[in-house]
Design an enzyme around this catalytic site. Structure first.
Site, PDB file in Angstrom:
ATOM      1  N   PHE A  56       0.834  -1.203   0.000  1.00 60.74           N
ATOM      2  CA  PHE A  56       0.000   0.000   0.000  1.00 60.74           C
ATOM      3  C   PHE A  56       0.863   1.245   0.000  1.00 60.74           C
ATOM      4  O   PHE A  56       2.032   1.216   0.417  1.00 60.74           O
ATOM      5  CB  PHE A  56      -0.961   0.015   1.199  1.00 60.74           C
ATOM      6  CG  PHE A  56      -0.297   0.113   2.545  1.00 60.74           C
ATOM      7  CD1 PHE A  56      -0.026   1.343   3.137  1.00 60.74           C
ATOM      8  CD2 PHE A  56       0.072  -1.045   3.232  1.00 60.74           C
ATOM      9  CE1 PHE A  56       0.577   1.425   4.382  1.00 60.74           C
ATOM     10  CE2 PHE A  56       0.676  -0.971   4.482  1.00 60.74           C
ATOM     11  CZ  PHE A  56       0.930   0.264   5.053  1.00 60.74           C
ATOM     12  N   CYS A  57       0.285   2.338  -0.492  1.00 62.52           N
ATOM     13  CA  CYS A  57       0.917   3.659  -0.412  1.00 62.52           C
ATOM     14  C   CYS A  57      -0.131   4.610   0.165  1.00 62.52           C
ATOM     15  O   CYS A  57      -0.992   4.189   0.941  1.00 62.52           O
ATOM     16  CB  CYS A  57       1.456   4.112  -1.762  1.00 62.52           C
ATOM     17  SG  CYS A  57       0.261   4.206  -3.105  1.00 62.52           S
ATOM     18  N   TRP A  58      -0.067   5.884  -0.161  1.00 58.37           N
ATOM     19  CA  TRP A  58      -0.978   6.850   0.449  1.00 58.37           C
ATOM     20  C   TRP A  58      -2.413   6.674  -0.026  1.00 58.37           C
ATOM     21  O   TRP A  58      -3.344   6.521   0.764  1.00 58.37           O
ATOM     22  CB  TRP A  58      -0.486   8.266   0.183  1.00 58.37           C
ATOM     23  CG  TRP A  58      -1.471   9.340   0.549  1.00 58.37           C
ATOM     24  CD1 TRP A  58      -1.944  10.329  -0.249  1.00 58.37           C
ATOM     25  CD2 TRP A  58      -2.107   9.536   1.822  1.00 58.37           C
ATOM     26  NE1 TRP A  58      -2.829  11.129   0.423  1.00 58.37           N
ATOM     27  CE2 TRP A  58      -2.955  10.664   1.703  1.00 58.37           C
ATOM     28  CE3 TRP A  58      -2.062   8.862   3.042  1.00 58.37           C
ATOM     29  CZ2 TRP A  58      -3.740  11.134   2.752  1.00 58.37           C
ATOM     30  CZ3 TRP A  58      -2.846   9.330   4.090  1.00 58.37           C
ATOM     31  CH2 TRP A  58      -3.665  10.456   3.940  1.00 58.37           C
TER      32      TRP A  58
END
Length: 343
Positions: A93-95
């Site tokens: 995941f990222c932002w």
């Protein structure tokens, strides 16, 4: 081709089997706030992210994308090898579930490493945390450890946890001890990180009949304790730990170890100096200058912390339901253990 996974499905999967969450954002983003239990395998370092962001703003999206590909390509072997060490199923995941997590998941898929991607990224998780805490209730009875500064409340909590008793260590979650000296030697957490850690810890103890906690104020460093938990704490079983001043001084010196960063103690003292009677303040200042921390702490307890504690506790009618008069932390712990069957 990798697939996206919703937060709800991810939470179910984590309960069903071992599962690793990988935050592919930069180290500073990871440090600021992440999903508890995640590991950090960044697509870009902080410096690389700043460089690419500047290109995006000052040149063009295409220039930023090109530079990003160049940077990432150079580190691909190391990046892929880090994922090969993970033995469980995994989700990246990222932002916002954007380019960084998409790039990571795509490259992993090409290398035969299966990973799902969290839809909406950590922003979705943060929204879920806020909602959960807004609607939260806390069923276990809270057994609240109160006492003057240096009474060993945190030490007692840690010993209780080691012996298998359920606890909530709010100071640890906040990365702050609660006083003006409270962040010395620690890395304070922001509200977002505290909330995520708190929700994770609550999940572990929600089915316990009781939970031990310290008698914290509404604010610990820069974070605020949520009303549902603070109100529950105020109505809990209140235990007052009473130790001799010399024992409290010893506990404080062991915890803070002021010899490692004496300048931070002087800096913190200067923030409260005006609140202390001038002759005493001068005496404390002199003791700190001479590295006589035992004397400085003793004076601070007697002339600053203890009077403030007595003033605030006088407003609480439930303050001393149970008093443990002890000669040491070991003595206090032994007395506390004997009380547990009565809770």
């Amino acid at each position: 081709m990798f697939r996206d996974i919703t937060l709800d499905d991810l939470l179910v999967q984590k309960q069903r089997e071992p599962h690793t969450l990988i935050d592919v954002r930069s180290p500073s983003e990871f440090q600021e706030s992440t999903i508890p239990g995640s590991i950090n395998i960044p697509v870009f370092t902080d410096e690389e992210r700043a460089e690419i962001g500047t290109l995006y703003k000052q040149v063009s999206k295409e220039a930023a994308t090109q530079r990003g590909l160049e940077v990432f390509a150079a580190k691909l072997p190391t990046f892929i090898n880090a994922f090969k060490q993970i033995e469980t199923s995994m989700t990246v995941f990222c932002w916002r579930g954007g380019m960084r997590s998409k790039t990571a998941a795509t490259v992993l898929d090409l290398m035969g490493i299966h990973a799902t991607r969290l839809s909406g990224g950590i922003r979705t998780y943060r929204q879920w945390v806020v909602k959960e805490l807004e609607e939260a209730t806390f069923e276990p009875e809270l057994i609240v450890l109160n006492g003057y500064t240096g009474s060993g409340k945190t030490v007692l909590l840690h010993r209780l946890a080691k012996d298998g008793y359920p606890i909530l260590d709010l100071e640890n979650l906040a990365g702050h001890r609660g006083s003006i000296f409270g962040q010395i030697g620690l890395i304070p957490n922001n509200q977002k990180k505290f909330d995520s850690l708190l929700l994770s810890e609550i999940e572990k103890v929600k089915n316990c009949p009781y939970v031990f906690i310290e008698g914290e104020s509404k604010r610990i460093g820069k974070i605020l304790v949520h009303p549902f938990l603070f109100d529950k704490k105020e109505k809990g079983v209140q235990i007052f730990i009473q130790l001799p001043v010399e024992e409290r001084v010893k506990i404080i010196l062991e915890d803070y170890d002021p010899t490692t960063s004496p300048e931070k103690f002087i800096e913190a003292f200067n923030m409260i100096k005006r609140r202390i009677h001038v002759p005493i303040a001068n005496e404390i200042e002199q003791a700190l200058a001479e590295n006589n921390f035992e004397k400085a702490v003793t004076l601070l307890l007697k002339h600053y912390y203890d009077p403030r504690y007595e003033f605030s506790s006088a407003k609480e009618p439930h303050f001393s339901n149970i008093v443990i008069k002890a000669t040491s932390v070991d003595d206090a712990y032994n007395q506390l253990i004997k009380l547990i069957p009565t809770f």
